[in-house]
Design a protein around this motif. Structure first.
Motif, PDB file in Angstrom:
ATOM      1  N   ASN A  42      33.136  64.488  46.861  1.00  0.00           N
ATOM      2  CA  ASN A  42      31.802  64.402  47.442  1.00  0.00           C
ATOM      3  C   ASN A  42      31.449  62.994  47.942  1.00  0.00           C
ATOM      4  N   PRO A  43      32.258  62.412  48.829  1.00  0.00           N
ATOM      5  CA  PRO A  43      32.026  61.014  49.236  1.00  0.00           C
ATOM      6  C   PRO A  43      30.688  60.787  49.931  1.00  0.00           C
ATOM      7  N   GLU A  44      30.165  61.826  50.611  1.00  0.00           N
ATOM      8  CA  GLU A  44      28.892  61.649  51.314  1.00  0.00           C
ATOM      9  C   GLU A  44      27.784  61.260  50.343  1.00  0.00           C
ATOM     10  N   ALA A  45      27.839  61.807  49.122  1.00  0.00           N
ATOM     11  CA  ALA A  45      26.816  61.465  48.124  1.00  0.00           C
ATOM     12  C   ALA A  45      27.150  60.142  47.447  1.00  0.00           C
ATOM     13  N   VAL A  46      28.442  59.923  47.237  1.00  0.00           N
ATOM     14  CA  VAL A  46      28.846  58.724  46.482  1.00  0.00           C
ATOM     15  C   VAL A  46      28.495  57.440  47.224  1.00  0.00           C
ATOM     16  N   VAL A  47      28.538  57.466  48.573  1.00  0.00           N
ATOM     17  CA  VAL A  47      28.249  56.220  49.309  1.00  0.00           C
ATOM     18  C   VAL A  47      26.870  55.673  48.987  1.00  0.00           C
ATOM     19  N   LYS A  48      25.956  56.519  48.580  1.00  0.00           N
ATOM     20  CA  LYS A  48      24.599  56.032  48.339  1.00  0.00           C
ATOM     21  C   LYS A  48      24.381  55.623  46.888  1.00  0.00           C
ATOM     22  N   MET A  49      25.407  55.778  46.058  1.00  0.00           N
ATOM     23  CA  MET A  49      25.222  55.483  44.633  1.00  0.00           C
ATOM     24  C   MET A  49      25.459  54.011  44.331  1.00  0.00           C
ATOM     25  N   TYR A  50      25.026  53.629  43.142  1.00  0.00           N
ATOM     26  CA  TYR A  50      25.296  52.289  42.638  1.00  0.00           C
ATOM     27  C   TYR A  50      26.430  52.373  41.611  1.00  0.00           C
ATOM     28  N   PRO A  51      27.128  51.263  41.408  1.00  0.00           N
ATOM     29  CA  PRO A  51      28.301  51.317  40.522  1.00  0.00           C
ATOM     30  C   PRO A  51      28.024  51.921  39.145  1.00  0.00           C
ATOM     31  N   HIS A  52      26.857  51.664  38.565  1.00  0.00           N
ATOM     32  CA  HIS A  52      26.642  52.165  37.200  1.00  0.00           C
ATOM     33  C   HIS A  52      26.542  53.681  37.154  1.00  0.00           C
ATOM     34  N   GLU A  53      26.392  54.306  38.309  1.00  0.00           N
ATOM     35  CA  GLU A  53      26.299  55.767  38.321  1.00  0.00           C
ATOM     36  C   GLU A  53      27.671  56.430  38.314  1.00  0.00           C
ATOM     37  N   LEU A  54      28.730  55.620  38.436  1.00  0.00           N
ATOM     38  CA  LEU A  54      30.073  56.184  38.518  1.00  0.00           C
ATOM     39  C   LEU A  54      30.815  56.011  37.198  1.00  0.00           C
ATOM     40  N   SER A  55      31.794  56.877  36.959  1.00  0.00           N
ATOM     41  CA  SER A  55      32.625  56.734  35.768  1.00  0.00           C
ATOM     42  C   SER A  55      33.667  55.635  36.011  1.00  0.00           C
ATOM     43  N   GLY A  56      34.354  55.251  34.926  1.00  0.00           N
ATOM     44  CA  GLY A  56      35.335  54.176  35.028  1.00  0.00           C
ATOM     45  C   GLY A  56      36.425  54.466  36.047  1.00  0.00           C
ATOM     46  N   GLY A  57      36.920  55.693  36.050  1.00  0.00           N
ATOM     47  CA  GLY A  57      37.981  56.064  36.981  1.00  0.00           C
ATOM     48  C   GLY A  57      37.502  56.026  38.424  1.00  0.00           C
ATOM     49  N   MET A  58      36.271  56.498  38.633  1.00  0.00           N
ATOM     50  CA  MET A  58      35.686  56.487  39.985  1.00  0.00           C
ATOM     51  C   MET A  58      35.509  55.055  40.472  1.00  0.00           C
ATOM     52  N   ARG A  59      35.015  54.187  39.570  1.00  0.00           N
ATOM     53  CA  ARG A  59      34.806  52.787  39.947  1.00  0.00           C
ATOM     54  C   ARG A  59      36.120  52.140  40.355  1.00  0.00           C
ATOM     55  N   GLN A  60      37.173  52.445  39.569  1.00  0.00           N
ATOM     56  CA  GLN A  60      38.468  51.850  39.888  1.00  0.00           C
ATOM     57  C   GLN A  60      38.954  52.369  41.245  1.00  0.00           C
ATOM     58  N   ARG A  61      38.635  53.639  41.558  1.00  0.00           N
ATOM     59  CA  ARG A  61      39.042  54.183  42.855  1.00  0.00           C
ATOM     60  C   ARG A  61      38.262  53.522  43.985  1.00  0.00           C
ATOM     61  N   VAL A  62      36.966  53.240  43.730  1.00  0.00           N
ATOM     62  CA  VAL A  62      36.178  52.541  44.754  1.00  0.00           C
ATOM     63  C   VAL A  62      36.760  51.151  44.988  1.00  0.00           C
ATOM     64  N   MET A  63      37.183  50.484  43.906  1.00  0.00           N
ATOM     65  CA  MET A  63      37.813  49.164  44.041  1.00  0.00           C
ATOM     66  C   MET A  63      39.043  49.253  44.937  1.00  0.00           C
TER      67      MET A  63
END
Lengths: 247, 347
Positions: A42-63
């Motif tokens: 669901n990247p369309e929703a994720v682009v509007k989120m802030y880092p604290h809203e993501l799990s550790g794995g998701m954050r690492q993927r964003v990195m």
């Protein structure tokens, strides 16, 4: 900063960065595409989120998405999966390998987890107290290590026991990693090494080519040809009871 | 969700196999509020119904990913945070009814970050000696002697007692933390990721030390970790946690040889092994992320990532922990049979 800000700041040409808060839809689409590449659901929703809203794995993927957005030649990954559990770690490593194969990016993986290295790397360099002590291909370094530190390190990793196998003491390297301020005349590993002699205490060892492309920094590489004998030397009683145990 | 009544305490009479610690239906829900005076919006179900018995002299490993509630469970056992529901009994007595000073003496803890768990302005003698002073067990020369003894038990030298924590390496600090935990001669020590911050070669030293101290003193350990290699090495029994629940618990050998829960299967197949000749078995890569514990899925909490989930069953009914083979218990509607394998799930 939202994810779109974080990713976009790297993804779009620098000249447009000043205006990234007013990103036009084309940029949003570009960021969504990059996030899709790293399999963020669901990247369309994720682009509007802030880092604290993501799990550790998701954050690492964003990195990883941020890094790959620049299409780098070299990606330096410093302990990229240390905070993650093994199932998420497997996903992230798979992703990095995919990107490497697709884009031809070189990856420098910095980690203390030798399992991760066996999983992802082609060549390995082992560092001890500030210098590289052994370097070679994955098979050479993990399969037939020649520097005593590498031998002790590989031997001290707990392995999954066979069924019914009795628990025994783990093989160890006695002593501690030296303080970075310590000044050494000889080999930096000599206080913890079972093969150390006067030469090791006085002269730093050169990098010796033990086989093609496989270098080890040790005066006594002839003693480590037989891996099992070298492992035994570490657990020999007289060595463990010598002065090294605890400084 | 089913709420089981706590098991009766009739086994208390038979002192031989009386568990040291009995956890019955322990729950810890942390409220989520948006402001100080706003109503509670939801709960993070950090620990959501755990039943477990820990016997004297054994090491029980708890594995699971970050955020699955391992540490919270440990804190509940120690009585460090109040429980939302359920009971935890120590030698058959509810820990809330035991004198707190007495409880602290008998249950000790070693934390993950040895540096952070020590006051940098206190000497090692004060750090290890403080519990003894508080309990009025030793002071003066007797304290010095006792601290020296403890230091040699953990492989340090008595003359280290006048140093401060920053003068030690990570492995040595963890030894000091262990000496502090041993100072009151406890029955039970909770080890919360004691080797995660350590170098591999030092980790092996600390694991060996734990093993030998346990044998000497007949201690009981709970060993919390996310490293499956370590848990395989150190534990007699292993519990696997997922989203605040124990999904599988068994003797270590049995669990690693015949995992019954699909999550355990995936965990075991995902361990990267540090060898080049190990044949690369096809691994089960789970898709997706762990659901948020504030909003866990209905039915089985693992069904969103499970390769063998059955629609209409797993997403509706919550499986209970039940025995598949003696002490081997699993919470799954369709446990994998011994020797069986999971279908490889591709994204």
């Amino acid at each position: 900063m939202t994810i779109i800000g974080s990713v976009a700041i790297l993804a779009i040409p620098p000249i447009q960065i000043s205006g990234f808060l007013r990103l036009d839809p084309a940029h949003t689409r570009q960021v969504v595409r990059i996030l899709k590449d790293v399999r963020i659901p669901n990247p369309e929703a994720v682009v509007k989120m802030y880092p604290h809203e993501l799990s550790g794995g998701m954050r690492q993927r964003v990195m990883i998405a941020m890094m790959m957005a620049c299409e780098p030649k070299l990606l330096i990954a410093d302990e990229p999966t240390t905070a993650l559990d093994v199932t998420i770690q497997a996903q992230i490593l798979g992703l990095m390998k995919d990107l490497r194969d697709r884009e031809g990016t070189a990856i420098m993986m910095i980690t203390h987890d030798l399992g991760v290295i066996a999983e992802t790397c082609d060549a390995v360099s082992v560092m001890y107290a500030g210098s590289v002590v052994e370097t070679g291909s994955l098979e050479q370094v993990l399969g037939s290590p020649r520097m005593p530190y590498t031998i002790g390190l590989l031997h001290s990793i707990p392995r999954i026991k066979e069924e019914g196998e009795v628990r025994t003491d783990l093989p160890i390297i006695p002593g501690q990693v030296p303080d970075p301020n310590t000044v050494f005349d000889g080999c930096r590993f000599h206080p913890r090494c079972p093969f150390a002699d006067d030469l090791c205490r006085s002269t730093p060892p050169p990098m010796e080519e033990v086989s093609e492309g496989h270098f080890a920094s040790c005066h006594h590489t002839e003693l480590t040809v037989d891996l099992e004998a070298a492992q035994l030397a570490f657990s020999a009683k007289q060595f463990l009871q010598s002065e090294v145990s605890v400084q | 969700m089913t709420i089981q009544s706590p098991e009766p305490n009739d086994s208390r009479a038979a002192s031989g196999d009386e568990p040291l610690i009995t956890i019955s239906n322990a729950r810890k829900w942390f409220p989520i509020k948006t402001g100080m005076f706003s109503p509670v919006e939801a709960h993070v179900r950090a620990v959501d119904g755990v039943d477990m018995k820990i016997h004297r002299g054994e090491t029980v490993g708890i594995v699971g990913e970050s955020g699955c509630g391992k540490t919270t469970l440990g804190r509940l056992v120690m009585g460090l945070i109040p429980m939302t529901e359920g009971t935890i009994a120590f030698e058959g007595e509810d820990i809330r009814d035991i004198n707190q000073k007495e409880l602290r003496r008998r249950l000790q803890i070693v934390f993950q970050d040895p540096g952070g768990s020590m006051n940098p302005r206190m000497s090692v003698r004060s750090i290890i000696g403080e519990p003894l002073i508080i309990n009025g067990l030793a002071d003066g020369a007797k304290l010095t002697k006792k601290v020296a003894e403890l230091l040699s038990v953990v492989g340090l030298k008595p003359n280290h007692m006048n140093r401060f924590p920053h003068e030690f390496s990570g492995g040595q600090k963890q030894r000091i933390a262990l000496a502090r935990a041993l100072s009151l001669d406890p029955d039970f020590i909770l080890l919360d990721e004691p080797t995660s911050a350590l170098d591999v070669s030092v980790q092996a030293q600390v694991l060996n030390l734990l093993d030998s101290i346990q044998k000497e003193r007949g201690l009981t350990f709970i060993f919390i970790t996310h490293s499956l290699n370590v848990v395989n090495h150190i534990s007699d029994r292993v519990g696997v946690m997922y989203l605040g629940k124990i999904v599988e618990i068994s003797e270590t050998d049995e669990l690693f040889a015949n995992p019954a829960h699909p999550y355990t299967h995936a965990l075991l197949s995902a361990i990267p092994q540090p060898s080049v000749d190990a044949e690369k078995t096809e691994r089960i890569v789970l898709s997706g992320d762990v659901p948020s514990p504030a909003n866990p899925p209905n039915g089985c909490s693992f069904h969103t990532r499970c390769p063998i989930a059955v629609k209409g069953k797993c997403d509706v009914d919550e499986p209970e922990l039940q025995s598949v083979n003696g002490g081997h218990k699993v919470a799954c509607h369709f446990p994998v049979e011994a020797g069986g394998s999971l279908p490889i799930h591709t994204e």
